[in-house]
Design a protein around this motif. Structure first.
Motif, PDB file in Angstrom:
ATOM      1  N   ASP A 127       0.854  -1.185   0.000  1.00  0.00           N
ATOM      2  CA  ASP A 127       0.000   0.000   0.000  1.00  0.00           C
ATOM      3  C   ASP A 127       0.890   1.235   0.000  1.00  0.00           C
ATOM      4  O   ASP A 127       1.933   1.279   0.673  1.00  0.00           O
ATOM      5  CB  ASP A 127      -0.901   0.014   1.233  1.00  0.00           C
ATOM      6  N   LEU A 128       0.460   2.267  -0.720  1.00  0.00           N
ATOM      7  CA  LEU A 128       1.271   3.480  -0.822  1.00  0.00           C
ATOM      8  C   LEU A 128       1.592   4.076   0.544  1.00  0.00           C
ATOM      9  O   LEU A 128       2.689   4.597   0.772  1.00  0.00           O
ATOM     10  CB  LEU A 128       0.551   4.514  -1.689  1.00  0.00           C
ATOM     11  N   ALA A 129       0.632   4.000   1.456  1.00  0.00           N
ATOM     12  CA  ALA A 129       0.846   4.572   2.792  1.00  0.00           C
ATOM     13  C   ALA A 129       1.956   3.857   3.549  1.00  0.00           C
ATOM     14  O   ALA A 129       2.571   4.435   4.462  1.00  0.00           O
ATOM     15  CB  ALA A 129      -0.453   4.519   3.594  1.00  0.00           C
ATOM     16  N   ASN A 130       2.217   2.596   3.174  1.00  0.00           N
ATOM     17  CA  ASN A 130       3.251   1.820   3.864  1.00  0.00           C
ATOM     18  C   ASN A 130       4.591   1.871   3.145  1.00  0.00           C
ATOM     19  O   ASN A 130       5.577   1.328   3.628  1.00  0.00           O
ATOM     20  CB  ASN A 130       2.814   0.353   3.984  1.00  0.00           C
ATOM     21  N   GLU A 131       4.620   2.517   2.003  1.00  0.00           N
ATOM     22  CA  GLU A 131       5.837   2.549   1.199  1.00  0.00           C
ATOM     23  C   GLU A 131       6.674   3.775   1.563  1.00  0.00           C
ATOM     24  O   GLU A 131       6.871   4.689   0.764  1.00  0.00           O
ATOM     25  CB  GLU A 131       5.487   2.551  -0.291  1.00  0.00           C
ATOM     26  N   VAL A 132       7.140   3.789   2.775  1.00  0.00           N
ATOM     27  CA  VAL A 132       7.988   4.872   3.280  1.00  0.00           C
ATOM     28  C   VAL A 132       9.309   4.259   3.691  1.00  0.00           C
ATOM     29  O   VAL A 132       9.441   3.671   4.762  1.00  0.00           O
ATOM     30  CB  VAL A 132       7.331   5.603   4.471  1.00  0.00           C
ATOM     31  N   TYR A 133      10.288   4.344   2.819  1.00  0.00           N
ATOM     32  CA  TYR A 133      11.580   3.719   3.050  1.00  0.00           C
ATOM     33  C   TYR A 133      12.625   4.762   3.410  1.00  0.00           C
ATOM     34  O   TYR A 133      12.608   5.883   2.912  1.00  0.00           O
ATOM     35  CB  TYR A 133      12.040   2.967   1.802  1.00  0.00           C
ATOM     36  N   GLU A 134      13.556   4.359   4.245  1.00  0.00           N
ATOM     37  CA  GLU A 134      14.687   5.211   4.589  1.00  0.00           C
ATOM     38  C   GLU A 134      15.911   4.769   3.796  1.00  0.00           C
ATOM     39  O   GLU A 134      16.014   3.615   3.381  1.00  0.00           O
ATOM     40  CB  GLU A 134      14.980   5.119   6.091  1.00  0.00           C
ATOM     41  N   ARG A 135      16.802   5.709   3.586  1.00  0.00           N
ATOM     42  CA  ARG A 135      18.096   5.397   2.985  1.00  0.00           C
ATOM     43  C   ARG A 135      19.176   5.974   3.883  1.00  0.00           C
ATOM     44  O   ARG A 135      19.056   7.088   4.361  1.00  0.00           O
ATOM     45  CB  ARG A 135      18.200   5.992   1.582  1.00  0.00           C
ATOM     46  N   ASN A 136      20.216   5.211   4.086  1.00  0.00           N
ATOM     47  CA  ASN A 136      21.332   5.669   4.903  1.00  0.00           C
ATOM     48  C   ASN A 136      22.506   6.011   3.994  1.00  0.00           C
ATOM     49  O   ASN A 136      22.832   7.169   3.783  1.00  0.00           O
ATOM     50  CB  ASN A 136      21.706   4.611   5.936  1.00  0.00           C
TER      51      ASN A 136
END
Length: 449
Positions: A127-136
């Motif tokens: 789901d778009l609302a759950n597609e929150v990824y971090e990058r280091n």
């Protein structure tokens, strides 16, 4: 703690996926290493766009497996997504085949792999609302980063396999994009490169089918911080009519236009699924330059398409001679199964046409080279900010880019000076053109440390 080695292949969108996968694996108690020999896990994030890219992906896979045969090795990315079934049967050395849609599933895949299982996993998009990824860790040079605003594509150009690999257009939530942008700005990124298959298509997968790209761009420009935005890849057939004026009025957006015209012959364009013409494309270029006199315009041309002949290619040369684009890249047609153009000719005819296309490519480069060189001369004697990317070891030289040079695809600016640092912007005077590069010297020191 286990170590993971990431081999990223292909486009900038794939690079964002690789950066995301590294962070997800770091959350799983892995550390990222740049030495394949010390890795417990090797990931090959593949490209599947054209045949040559797939060949490179397979060559890289076997080379890395040979360098460290004891490590688990996962084939991920576009090639894995599209050809999972074939790879499952033919690539027995792979510990796992992992698609490119729900990247968070890498946690479970890796756990199964280290438990001794062989895994084939092609998860659906979350789901778009759950597609929150971090990058280091960012795989770009210091100071710049890519920001992906959508996945997939709804254009379905007849030669292109992207919708088959990435699916239809899937615009990320505006707030998710703004969160990512704020994070990049807070960590000191000076240049945010917006990427998508077509930036202007952002939002057209919504209920009213209208583009929301200008709304998004307005919100990004309103963010606090010392940063610039570069727009990479906007289809000419739906170029936002207010974009050039917006860029002229908002200095945070670099006056750099990446517009893939692909061809200039009417019949070829129609067969490709494009709605523009040579005349409409020349008119768009003129309009941009009238509105933004300092505009730098880049494009790509596809050669060897099934309906192209000498007459059609002559239209390309005429277009380029009139357009006088700043940068032009070209690639030869790859016959991709499942695309509309696949059935337009057989494999034997394709191989013959590909040799002809390589000759076209040489002619295109011979024409465009002097145009690019002449266009670069307009920067000599003027001052521009240069983003320093790397130092030349043992010399008082640094390599960087000014606004007219996008990462990886255009020429560079060679800066003669001391005490320069990668990731900082320096005001430089351009003093010469050297081939496709500029030569410069600092005139005001670092503007942004």
């Amino acid at each position: 703690m286990k170590k993971v080695y990431m081999e990223n292949l292909g486009c900038s969108k794939n690079q964002v996926d690789a950066e995301t996968l590294i962070k997800l694996l770091e959350d799983d108690q892995f550390t990222h290493t740049t030495e394949v020999a010390e890795a417990d896990l090797i990931m090959v994030n593949t490209c599947g766009f054209i045949e040559s890219a797939r060949e490179q992906s397979i060559e890289s896979f076997f080379s890395l497996h040979e360098a460290n045969p004891q490590a688990k090795i996962i084939l991920s990315g576009c090639m894995a997504q599209r050809y999972a079934k074939e790879l499952q049967d033919e690539l027995g050395e792979a510990s796992a085949i992992f698609g490119n849609r729900d990247l968070s599933k890498i946690h479970e895949v890796v756990r199964q792999v280290f438990a001794g299982d062989r895994v084939i996993e092609l998860p659906s998009y979350p789901d778009l609302a759950n597609e929150v990824y971090e990058r280091n860790e960012l795989l770009s040079f210091p100071g710049s980063a890519y920001l992906k605003i959508s996945e997939g594509c709804n254009h379905w150009c007849s030669y292109c396999a992207i919708p088959l690999i990435r699916g239809g257009l899937r615009s990320k939530l505006k707030e998710t994009i703004l969160i990512e942008a704020r994070t990049l700005i807070e960590r000191g990124i000076k240049e945010i490169n917006l990427i998508a298959q077509d930036l202007a298509a952002y939002g057209t997968d919504g209920p009213d089918k209208s583009s929301k790209f200008m709304d998004l761009l307005e919100a990004l420009v309103a963010l606090d911080g010392d940063f610039s935005i570069r727009l990479l890849y906007i289809y000419p057939d739906a170029f936002p009519p207010t974009l050039a004026k917006f860029i002229a009025e908002h200095k945070k957006v670099l006056p750099y236009f990446d517009i893939p015209f692909q061809h200039a012959d009417q019949k070829v364009l129609q067969s490709m699924g494009r709605t523009g013409t040579k005349e409409s494309y020349l008119s768009l270029i003129e309009s941009i330059r009238n509105t933004v006199p300092e505009a730098v315009i880049r494009s790509t041309i596809l050669l060897g398409y099934p309906t192209e002949d000498d007459k059609a290619f002559a239209e390309v040369l005429d277009f380029l001679s009139k357009a006088k684009l700043d940068w032009v890249g070209s690639f030869t047609y790859s016959r991709e199964e499942g695309t509309k153009a696949y059935s337009l000719r057989g494999e034997r005819e394709h191989k013959k046409a590909n040799k002809l296309a390589q000759g076209y490519q040489a002619q295109l480069q011979a024409l465009q080279g002097p145009i690019t060189n002449a266009n670069l001369a307009r920067f000599v004697g003027k001052e521009y900010e240069v983003l320093i990317e790397e130092l030349v070891e043992g010399e008082d030289l640094a390599i960087g880019r000014m606004y007219g040079q996008a990462p990886e695809v255009d020429g560079l600016t060679v800066v003669l000076g001391r005490s320069l640092k990668p990731g900082q912007k320096v005001l430089c005077g351009i003093r010469a053109v050297n081939g496709l590069d500029l030569e410069a010297v600092p005139v005001g020191g670092a503007l942004n440390g």
